[in-house]
Write a protein that holds these residues in place. Structure first.
Motif, PDB file in Angstrom:
ATOM      1  N   ALA A  10     -48.731 -57.834 -23.903  1.00 25.90           N
ATOM      2  CA  ALA A  10     -50.062 -58.394 -24.147  1.00 25.90           C
ATOM      3  C   ALA A  10     -50.242 -59.634 -23.276  1.00 25.90           C
ATOM      4  O   ALA A  10     -49.279 -60.185 -22.738  1.00 25.90           O
ATOM      5  N   ARG A  11     -51.478 -60.086 -23.156  1.00 27.89           N
ATOM      6  CA  ARG A  11     -51.819 -61.205 -22.275  1.00 27.89           C
ATOM      7  C   ARG A  11     -50.912 -62.421 -22.453  1.00 27.89           C
ATOM      8  O   ARG A  11     -50.424 -62.976 -21.454  1.00 27.89           O
ATOM      9  N   PHE A  14     -47.557 -62.900 -20.395  1.00 28.05           N
ATOM     10  CA  PHE A  14     -47.502 -63.255 -18.974  1.00 28.05           C
ATOM     11  C   PHE A  14     -47.253 -64.750 -18.773  1.00 28.05           C
ATOM     12  O   PHE A  14     -46.664 -65.153 -17.768  1.00 28.05           O
ATOM     13  N   TYR A  36     -46.569 -53.607 -17.403  1.00 28.01           N
ATOM     14  CA  TYR A  36     -47.498 -53.965 -18.469  1.00 28.01           C
ATOM     15  C   TYR A  36     -47.767 -52.732 -19.316  1.00 28.01           C
ATOM     16  O   TYR A  36     -48.055 -51.650 -18.796  1.00 28.01           O
ATOM     17  N   ASP A  42     -57.534 -53.726 -18.494  1.00 27.46           N
ATOM     18  CA  ASP A  42     -57.547 -54.363 -19.809  1.00 27.46           C
ATOM     19  C   ASP A  42     -58.472 -55.579 -19.768  1.00 27.46           C
ATOM     20  O   ASP A  42     -58.275 -56.497 -18.960  1.00 27.46           O
ATOM     21  N   THR A  44     -58.727 -58.111 -21.620  1.00 27.76           N
ATOM     22  CA  THR A  44     -58.127 -59.408 -21.960  1.00 27.76           C
ATOM     23  C   THR A  44     -57.436 -60.053 -20.759  1.00 27.76           C
ATOM     24  O   THR A  44     -57.121 -61.243 -20.801  1.00 27.76           O
ATOM     25  N   LEU A  45     -57.205 -59.281 -19.707  1.00 29.17           N
ATOM     26  CA  LEU A  45     -56.578 -59.823 -18.497  1.00 29.17           C
ATOM     27  C   LEU A  45     -57.683 -60.235 -17.530  1.00 29.17           C
ATOM     28  O   LEU A  45     -58.074 -59.491 -16.635  1.00 29.17           O
ATOM     29  N   GLU A  46     -58.211 -61.440 -17.722  1.00 27.98           N
ATOM     30  CA  GLU A  46     -59.301 -61.892 -16.873  1.00 27.98           C
ATOM     31  C   GLU A  46     -58.830 -61.984 -15.419  1.00 27.98           C
ATOM     32  O   GLU A  46     -57.644 -62.208 -15.152  1.00 27.98           O
ATOM     33  N   LEU A  49     -56.363 -64.720 -14.276  1.00 33.34           N
ATOM     34  CA  LEU A  49     -55.111 -64.980 -14.988  1.00 33.34           C
ATOM     35  C   LEU A  49     -53.917 -65.097 -14.051  1.00 33.34           C
ATOM     36  O   LEU A  49     -53.152 -66.066 -14.112  1.00 33.34           O
ATOM     37  N   HIS A  57     -49.395 -59.500  -9.800  1.00 29.99           N
ATOM     38  CA  HIS A  57     -49.846 -58.537 -10.791  1.00 29.99           C
ATOM     39  C   HIS A  57     -48.689 -57.600 -11.148  1.00 29.99           C
ATOM     40  O   HIS A  57     -47.719 -57.478 -10.383  1.00 29.99           O
ATOM     41  N   ARG A 234     -62.110 -65.172 -28.679  1.00 30.91           N
ATOM     42  CA  ARG A 234     -62.416 -63.896 -28.034  1.00 30.91           C
ATOM     43  C   ARG A 234     -62.528 -62.796 -29.076  1.00 30.91           C
ATOM     44  O   ARG A 234     -62.002 -62.898 -30.188  1.00 30.91           O
ATOM     45  N   TYR A 260     -56.683 -69.592 -18.263  1.00 34.25           N
ATOM     46  CA  TYR A 260     -55.474 -70.323 -18.630  1.00 34.25           C
ATOM     47  C   TYR A 260     -55.547 -71.808 -18.276  1.00 34.25           C
ATOM     48  O   TYR A 260     -55.212 -72.667 -19.103  1.00 34.25           O
TER      49      TYR A 260
END
Length: 355
Positions: A10-11, A14, A36, A42, A44-46, A49, A57, A234, A260
């Motif tokens: 999950a985010r 990372f 991942y 996904d 949630t992975l802006e 990030l 990545h 979020r 972040y």
């Protein structure tokens, strides 16, 4: 050459993985692949990030997208097993306590590979929590248990037949914080340093109990006594809190989820923080920012015994009292726990490569 596979589920993983990759890249005797469990798209992975964390990545996406914990477990097991059919690995590192983390751990051991758990030894001692089951399974399977503090280290050592594979390496979240501290940037919305309370919420059980949550939001507003409460939330948390704040007419201002570096600024410059996140409580301790956790326990007890964190459970009266203390500046002194020095990732890689 030690071949290391790192699995993020999950985010938030990372943030802990980034320093590991930097440490591996410095060594000529180690290589890595970053996996991942979710999809490449996904939400949630802006996009910012990986740039914010200054990390690459993932090299491979398992593509699992589900809200059912059992389905996540079975699908990650199948996809990760298929991945290992075509990739060589000496050690698999799994992060935290998700269903996907447990799934990758099971596949790793079934294949006879070495398994490392980051962060090991965390316990709530509540077997009704799915994550507690995940932690027990992962720690029991792991060849390397990397713990963040003394309490986690003693738990992991006590539960193992041999203690030689338990290592108190420190808090890897602090590696990332120290690396990025000078890069934090103010969000685009109007906010002044040290003049707001930061509020975050993610726990599904609390979001589902709207009567209890309404009491807690009212307590926060009363304790804040006019101090702005900023909530960069979020998903469902944003919807539920915004609706309740509006219906209760309490001045809690919801903002979009922040990248972040901007969220790091909000944590570092808050007058105080109210959260249900262990990671946010750890960041608060690092920044010496008063922190209230909406839970009766924490997996990282050093944030309470040494750091700036206070546990209030779901008690509205206690929450209001502690929020008032926070606003008035009447807070306990805190210090940094042992090995929060930014060198955790180096210790982990050194142990794995030299074994």
């Amino acid at each position: 050459m030690k071949r290391i596979v790192i699995v993020a589920g999950a985010r938030p993983n990372f943030v802990k993985v980034a320093p590991l990759i930097r440490a591996i890249e410095k060594r000529p005797d180690a290589s890595y692949q970053l996996i991942y469990a979710g999809r490449a798209d996904d939400p949630t992975l802006e996009p910012s990030l990986f740039d914010d964390l200054q990390m690459p990545h993932p090299t491979h996406f398992l593509g699992v997208d589900s809200t059912s914990l059992n389905e996540i477990t079975s699908r990650v097991m199948a996809q990760f097993d298929a991945f290992l059919d075509h990739q060589s690995a000496d050690v698999v590192i799994v992060v935290d306590d998700l269903a996907s983390t447990m799934a990758a751990a099971i596949v790793t051991k079934k294949r006879g590979l070495k398994l490392a758990h980051l962060v090991a030894g965390t316990r709530s001692f509540d077997m009704q929590m799915p994550k507690e089951v995940n932690r027990l399974v992962i720690d029991a399977l792991s060849d390397y248990l990397f713990t963040a503090g003394v309490r986690s280290n003693s738990v992991a050592t006590r539960e193992q037949a041999e203690g030689s594979n338990t290592y108190m390496v420190g808090n890897i979240l602090l590696d990332t914080l120290r690396f990025n501290l000078s890069r934090f940037s103010k969000p685009s919305f109007d906010v002044s340093a040290h003049e707001y309370i930061l509020f975050t919420l993610n726990r599904k059980a609390l979001l589902a109990d709207k009567d209890k949550l309404a009491q807690l939001l009212t307590a926060i507003a009363q304790g804040a006594n006019g101090t702005p409460v900023i909530a960069p939330l979020r998903g469902r948390a944003a919807t539920v809190v915004a609706q309740l704040a509006d219906s209760l007419n309490v001045p809690i201002v919801c903002q979009p989820p922040q990248p972040y570096l901007q969220f790091g600024w909000l944590v570092a410059n808050a007058k105080g923080i109210i959260t249900d996140s262990g990671n946010v409580a750890e960041e608060a301790t690092f920044n010496s920012v008063p922190c209230i956790t909406l839970n009766s326990y924490t997996e990282h007890q050093e944030t309470v015994t040494i750091g700036s964190n206070v546990l209030v459970g779901e008690d509205p009266q206690r929450l209001e009292e502690e929020t008032r203390k926070m606003v008035e500046g009447n807070w306990k002194k805190c210090a940094l726990p042992d090995r929060w020095d930014g060198r955790t990732a180096e210790r982990i890689v050194q142990i794995i490569v030299n074994d």
